[in-house]
Scaffold this motif. Structure first.
Motif, PDB file in Angstrom:
ATOM      1  N   THR A   1      20.717 -29.517  90.472  1.00 45.60           N
ATOM      2  CA  THR A   1      19.435 -28.878  90.797  1.00 45.60           C
ATOM      3  C   THR A   1      19.559 -27.372  90.754  1.00 45.60           C
ATOM      4  O   THR A   1      18.735 -26.674  90.149  1.00 45.60           O
TER       5      THR A   1
ATOM      6  N   PHE B   1      17.974 -32.926 100.416  1.00 39.81           N
ATOM      7  CA  PHE B   1      17.291 -33.378  99.202  1.00 39.81           C
ATOM      8  C   PHE B   1      15.877 -32.811  99.129  1.00 39.81           C
ATOM      9  O   PHE B   1      15.428 -32.347  98.080  1.00 39.81           O
ATOM     10  N   GLU B   2      15.184 -32.825 100.271  1.00 43.57           N
ATOM     11  CA  GLU B   2      13.826 -32.267 100.263  1.00 43.57           C
ATOM     12  C   GLU B   2      13.868 -30.765 100.050  1.00 43.57           C
ATOM     13  O   GLU B   2      12.981 -30.195  99.411  1.00 43.57           O
TER      14      GLU B   2
ATOM     15  N   THR C   1      15.904 -29.141  98.183  1.00 45.39           N
ATOM     16  CA  THR C   1      16.105 -28.770  96.779  1.00 45.39           C
ATOM     17  C   THR C   1      14.774 -28.649  96.050  1.00 45.39           C
ATOM     18  O   THR C   1      14.671 -27.900  95.093  1.00 45.39           O
ATOM     19  N   SER C   2      13.756 -29.378  96.511  1.00 44.33           N
ATOM     20  CA  SER C   2      12.457 -29.232  95.854  1.00 44.33           C
ATOM     21  C   SER C   2      11.924 -27.818  96.038  1.00 44.33           C
ATOM     22  O   SER C   2      11.249 -27.282  95.164  1.00 44.33           O
ATOM     23  N   LEU C   3      12.285 -27.196  97.179  1.00 36.72           N
ATOM     24  CA  LEU C   3      11.889 -25.801  97.399  1.00 36.72           C
ATOM     25  C   LEU C   3      12.579 -24.883  96.401  1.00 36.72           C
ATOM     26  O   LEU C   3      11.951 -23.956  95.850  1.00 36.72           O
TER      27      LEU C   3
ATOM     28  N   LEU D   1      13.566 -25.691  93.415  1.00 35.34           N
ATOM     29  CA  LEU D   1      12.955 -25.889  92.096  1.00 35.34           C
ATOM     30  C   LEU D   1      11.604 -25.190  92.021  1.00 35.34           C
ATOM     31  O   LEU D   1      11.272 -24.570  91.004  1.00 35.34           O
ATOM     32  N   LEU D   2      10.825 -25.262  93.110  1.00 37.52           N
ATOM     33  CA  LEU D   2       9.515 -24.603  93.110  1.00 37.52           C
ATOM     34  C   LEU D   2       9.688 -23.093  92.962  1.00 37.52           C
ATOM     35  O   LEU D   2       8.999 -22.449  92.150  1.00 37.52           O
ATOM     36  N   THR D   3      10.642 -22.517  93.746  1.00 33.85           N
ATOM     37  CA  THR D   3      10.880 -21.082  93.659  1.00 33.85           C
ATOM     38  C   THR D   3      11.305 -20.677  92.252  1.00 33.85           C
ATOM     39  O   THR D   3      10.815 -19.680  91.702  1.00 33.85           O
TER      40      THR D   3
ATOM     41  N   ALA E   1      17.705 -24.695  88.206  1.00 35.13           N
ATOM     42  CA  ALA E   1      16.928 -23.546  88.671  1.00 35.13           C
ATOM     43  C   ALA E   1      17.504 -22.251  88.133  1.00 35.13           C
ATOM     44  O   ALA E   1      16.768 -21.366  87.662  1.00 35.13           O
TER      45      ALA E   1
END
Lengths: 171, 100
Positions: B67, A148-149, A151-153, A155-157, B71
């Motif tokens: 997600t 889960f953490e 996936t934030s990477l 989204l940031l990329t 993206a």
């Protein structure tokens, strides 16, 4: 009763998906896709996945499809994309036959004789007392915390990549 | 109660419509929407199996698929915008050169 809802939502989703592929204008395609997504959210409710249904509406119909419509209108395709789609009839026939074969194979694979493995702990009775959102949240933030953490990477990329790609070059 | 194979059959049909859309359409935006349709068909399979196997792992995976789909759409639409700026078209048949 459940069959009636399943058939209604499934029929709407299937017809809207086919209409999406057949539409010439991207705007109408996007609107049909939104209809298909709403029907699919109804199917999620039928399957007892209320949280997924809500997130599906918010993320897909709310964010992704608005982004699609925004880009379609931004690009102003009316001038350039007026020409009819040059699809060769042979290609359409071959593609449809191959797609029919694919569907037949999938139908044979998923037929009524399908065998399921051992059941997990979350049968509908447990979910009714615990609540779907609470149960999913527990699993998401305990067993799947690191994915889960991560996936934030992603989204940031994607955010940085989209800005770099779509940015107008400074002359 | 609606059996599992009904959901799987519907999801297979939606996936197939997406495949046909990617294979036959030449508008990059519609190809992207067909890819979204395929991802959604897979999500339906995940949720259906999650319901019939009494396990919530499938629903957690749907989050991850969403997600990645978000993206992918953001980057893909940025590529389409950049493409339209240079080539003045979103028809994938007319975009044959990597440079120029």
């Amino acid at each position: 009763m459940e069959w009636i809802f399943f058939l209604a939502f499934g029929l709407v989703a299937a017809v809207a998906a086919v209409a999406m592929v057949l539409q010439r204008s991207p705007i109408y395609s996007a609107l049909y896709l939104i209809l298909a997504l709403f029907a699919q959210a109804g199917l999620y409710i039928l399957l007892g996945a209320e949280l997924i249904a809500a997130v599906h509406i918010i993320v897909y119909a709310g964010a992704i499809m608005v982004l699609f419509l925004f880009v379609i209108m931004l690009l102003d395709l009316g001038r350039t994309d007026r020409s009819p789609a040059r699809v060769k009839p042979v290609g359409v026939i071959v593609g449809t036959v191959l797609a029919g074969l694919l569907l037949a194979e999938l139908a044979v694979g998923v037929g009524p004789q399908i065998v399921l493995g051992p059941r997990g702990a979350y049968d509908p009775e447990v979910l009714r007392t615990v609540g779907n959102t609470r149960a999913v949240g527990r699993i998401l933030f305990r067993e799947y915390l690191i994915p889960f953490e991560l996936t934030s990477l992603i989204l940031l990329t994607a955010m940085v990549g989209a800005m770099v790609l779509a940015k107008r070059k400074v002359e | 109660m609606v059996p599992l194979w009904a959901y799987l059959l519907l999801s297979a049909f939606l996936f197939m419509v997406g495949v046909v859309g990617v294979a036959t359409r030449r508008n990059a935006l519609i190809i992207f929407m067909a890819i979204e349709l395929m991802l959604n068909a897979v999500n339906l399979t995940f949720v259906a199996f999650s319901r019939f196997l009494h396990s919530l792992d499938g629903q957690v995976f749907v989050f991850f698929v969403m997600t990645v789909a978000a993206a992918e759409v953001a980057v893909g639409l940025a590529i389409i915008i950049a493409l339209f700026r240079t080539a003045e078209t979103v028809n994938v048949d007319e975009v044959r050169l990597l440079k120029g």
